[in-house]
Design a protein around this motif. Structure first.
Motif, PDB file in Angstrom:
ATOM      1  N   ARG A   1       0.710  -1.232   0.169  1.00 40.68           N
ATOM      2  CA  ARG A   1       0.132  -0.034   0.245  1.00 40.68           C
ATOM      3  C   ARG A   1       1.276   1.279   0.228  1.00 40.68           C
ATOM      4  NH1 ARG A   1      -0.960   4.418   2.236  1.00 40.68           N
ATOM      5  NH2 ARG A   1       0.236   4.093   3.499  1.00 40.68           N
TER       6      ARG A   1
ATOM      7  N   ASP B   1       0.114   5.975  -0.413  1.00 40.51           N
ATOM      8  CA  ASP B   1      -0.268   7.000  -0.792  1.00 40.51           C
ATOM      9  C   ASP B   1      -0.882   8.063  -2.243  1.00 40.51           C
ATOM     10  OD1 ASP B   1      -1.136   7.069   2.451  1.00 40.51           O
ATOM     11  OD2 ASP B   1       1.100   8.254   2.702  1.00 40.51           O
TER      12      ASP B   1
ATOM     13  N   ASN C   1      -3.275   4.095 -10.281  1.00 42.61           N
ATOM     14  CA  ASN C   1      -3.418   3.894  -9.236  1.00 42.61           C
ATOM     15  C   ASN C   1      -2.601   3.000  -8.482  1.00 42.61           C
ATOM     16  OD1 ASN C   1      -4.794   1.804 -10.344  1.00 42.61           O
ATOM     17  ND2 ASN C   1      -6.595   1.575  -8.569  1.00 42.61           N
ATOM     18  N   TRP C   2      -1.069   2.480  -8.998  1.00 46.86           N
ATOM     19  CA  TRP C   2      -0.413   1.316  -9.567  1.00 46.86           C
ATOM     20  C   TRP C   2       0.675   1.681  -9.649  1.00 46.86           C
ATOM     21  CZ3 TRP C   2       1.193  -2.261 -13.483  1.00 46.86           C
ATOM     22  CH2 TRP C   2       0.507  -2.432 -13.709  1.00 46.86           C
TER      23      TRP C   2
ATOM     24  N   HIS D   1       0.085  -0.018  -4.355  1.00 45.86           N
ATOM     25  CA  HIS D   1      -1.109   0.241  -5.119  1.00 45.86           C
ATOM     26  C   HIS D   1      -1.702   1.271  -4.063  1.00 45.86           C
ATOM     27  CE1 HIS D   1      -1.122  -3.193  -7.451  1.00 45.86           C
ATOM     28  NE2 HIS D   1      -0.786  -3.619  -6.957  1.00 45.86           N
TER      29      HIS D   1
ATOM     30  N   GLY E   1      -3.891   3.190  -1.645  1.00 49.43           N
ATOM     31  CA  GLY E   1      -4.596   2.573  -0.665  1.00 49.43           C
ATOM     32  C   GLY E   1      -4.860   3.177   0.490  1.00 49.43           C
ATOM     33  N   PRO E   2      -5.585   2.821   2.086  1.00 49.52           N
ATOM     34  CA  PRO E   2      -5.588   3.647   2.908  1.00 49.52           C
ATOM     35  C   PRO E   2      -4.422   3.069   4.374  1.00 49.52           C
ATOM     36  CG  PRO E   2      -7.525   1.543   2.725  1.00 49.52           C
ATOM     37  CD  PRO E   2      -6.526   1.728   1.919  1.00 49.52           C
ATOM     38  N   ARG E   3      -4.202   4.399   4.666  1.00 49.52           N
ATOM     39  CA  ARG E   3      -3.113   3.653   5.659  1.00 49.52           C
ATOM     40  C   ARG E   3      -3.759   2.012   6.987  1.00 49.52           C
ATOM     41  NH1 ARG E   3       1.713   7.395   6.659  1.00 49.52           N
ATOM     42  NH2 ARG E   3       2.411   7.957   5.711  1.00 49.52           N
TER      43      ARG E   3
ATOM     44  N   SER F   1       5.125   6.801   1.477  1.00 50.83           N
ATOM     45  CA  SER F   1       3.668   6.704   2.477  1.00 50.83           C
ATOM     46  C   SER F   1       3.927   5.754   4.024  1.00 50.83           C
ATOM     47  CB  SER F   1       3.207   5.173   1.599  1.00 50.83           C
ATOM     48  OG  SER F   1       2.880   6.272   0.219  1.00 50.83           O
TER      49      SER F   1
END
Length: 144
Positions: free
Chosen positions: A9, A11, A34-35, A48, A50-52, A118
């Motif tokens: 993951r 940010d 997104n990746w 990718h 995604g949320p932390r 991230s």
């Protein structure tokens, strides 16, 4: 050596590209909005958006608290030293500064930790004796 693949993951794409492609000098591979993929020392990593996670967990290795969730690369000793020097020269912020763990023992290793933009923890290590990496007789807790 057969390369591994790791998805993780992040940010955003641009700060990730600057860290892995710029600071670590990893070649950029395929990407979308997104990746993004990188050649991470001969392995494919896919970052990718995604949320932390809410919590960052720690674990004890060789008497030092290290990030539990981390990935990285095992490098030849000279390559590890050169990377540590390059990151130091470029002002990288170390989670754990370059050091030698288990000195004089079968699992003696150089190690350091950094975080990407991230918050993902990366460990870079080198074994003084590369053959000891998977040796079950090495120091208890030497693996991380």
């Amino acid at each position: 050596m057969t390369p591994f693949h790791l998805a993780f993951r992040i940010d955003d794409i641009e700060s990730t590209r600057a860290f892995y492609g710029g600071l670590l000098d990893c070649q950029t591979g395929r990407e979308t909005g997104n990746w993004i993929d990188f050649d991470f020392f001969g392995h494919q990593i896919s970052a990718h958006i995604g949320p932390r996670p809410d919590t960052i967990l720690q674990t004890l290795v060789g008497g030092i608290e290290v990030p539990l969730a981390h990935f990285g690369a095992v490098l030849p000793w000279e390559t590890w030293q050169a990377l540590a020097e390059r990151l130091t020269d470029r002002g990288a912020e170390f989670v754990i500064t370059p050091q030698v763990r288990f000195a004089g023992e079968p699992g003696e290793q150089g190690t350091f930790f950094v975080r990407d933009p991230s918050g993902n923890a990366l460990e870079f290590k080198a074994f003084r004796n590369a053959a000891s990496m998977f040796d079950a007789t090495t120091t208890a807790g030497a693996q991380s």
